[in-house]
Design an enzyme around this catalytic site. Structure first.
Site: not given
Length: 244
Positions: A6, A8-10, A13, A93, A95-96, A116
């Protein structure tokens, strides 16, 4: 074994699942190909799914493909174990979507609110008919703090870690900012839950994301905390698409 990634923006994972059980999890600020070499030597990984909301290094993807039997890049064309009612599935998204699948896997045939709390805060609804209905996106903690500082001349940039005991009313400017941001999110979450309960019965609420621990003990609603919800959902999607 399954490898679920996964991006993500920051941060990135990563989880390795063995027969549905999470046996290894990693967190990377800067995720590169070399980070995977030891994992492929240690675990008998056969299948991989990658979800990303950022640009992904092509060489990294090619390396993963060379090491596994099956590689799935999660996008709107991938088959899902739930029905997606989103009007623009290509803009949703990943992740969503994965978090929604993960919550539905843990509690099928239930009305679910998935929250989230990361760089942004997302609110997503899965109904008791196992359908992803849709959701909303709001600024996250850091984004709200940065906005107050950037779009005013005198408000300071507040580090929320220095204000762990935020109350209802601030007695100086930093407290006022911390209280306003954090309580605003709490009221926002409770408000979404309250209004959804008017139209959906027995709503279960999931919290996930890197900033969930600021909030889960302060909410006046019952929540299920699952920090690995996106990874659980990714593994469910992978298993749904791969039959050994």
């Amino acid at each position: 074994m399954n490898l679920c990634i996964d991006q993500g923006n920051s941060c990135t994972k990563l989880g390795i699942f063995d027969n549905g059980k999470l046996v290894c999890d990693k967190l990377y600020k800067n995720f590169v190909k070399e980070d995977l070499s030891d994992l492929f030597q240690t675990y008998a990984i056969r299948h991989c799914i990658l979800s990303s909301v950022i640009e992904t290094d092509t060489s990294l993807v090619n390396y993963i493909k060379s090491c596994v039997k099956t590689f799935i890049w999660l996008d709107h064309t991938v088959k899902l174990p739930i029905e997606n009612l989103y009007k623009t599935p290509n803009t949703l998204g990943n992740d969503r979507l994965a978090a929604a699948v993960g919550a539905n896997f843990l509690y099928p045939n239930r009305n679910l609110l998935i929250i989230d709390i990361g760089s942004a805060i997302t609110y997503d609804l899965v109904n008791a008919q196992n359908q992803y209905v849709g959701g909303n996106i709001a600024p996250g903690v850091k984004m709200r703090l940065n906005a107050l500082h950037a779009y005013t001349q005198r408000l300071p940039l507040v580090n929320i870690k220095e204000h762990p005991d935020y109350g209802l009313i601030g007695q100086d400017t930093e407290e006022a900012i911390a209280n306003g941001v954090m309580n605003g999110i709490i009221f926002e979450i409770e408000g979404y839950y309250k209004h959804l309960c008017r139209s959906h019965s027995n709503v279960l609420t999931f919290l996930t994301g890197g900033n969930l621990y600021y909030f889960h003990n302060r909410l006046k609603i019952t929540t299920f905390v699952e920090i690995f919800l996106v990874l659980i959902g990714l593994n469910r999607i992978l298993e749904y698409n791969v039959q050994d």
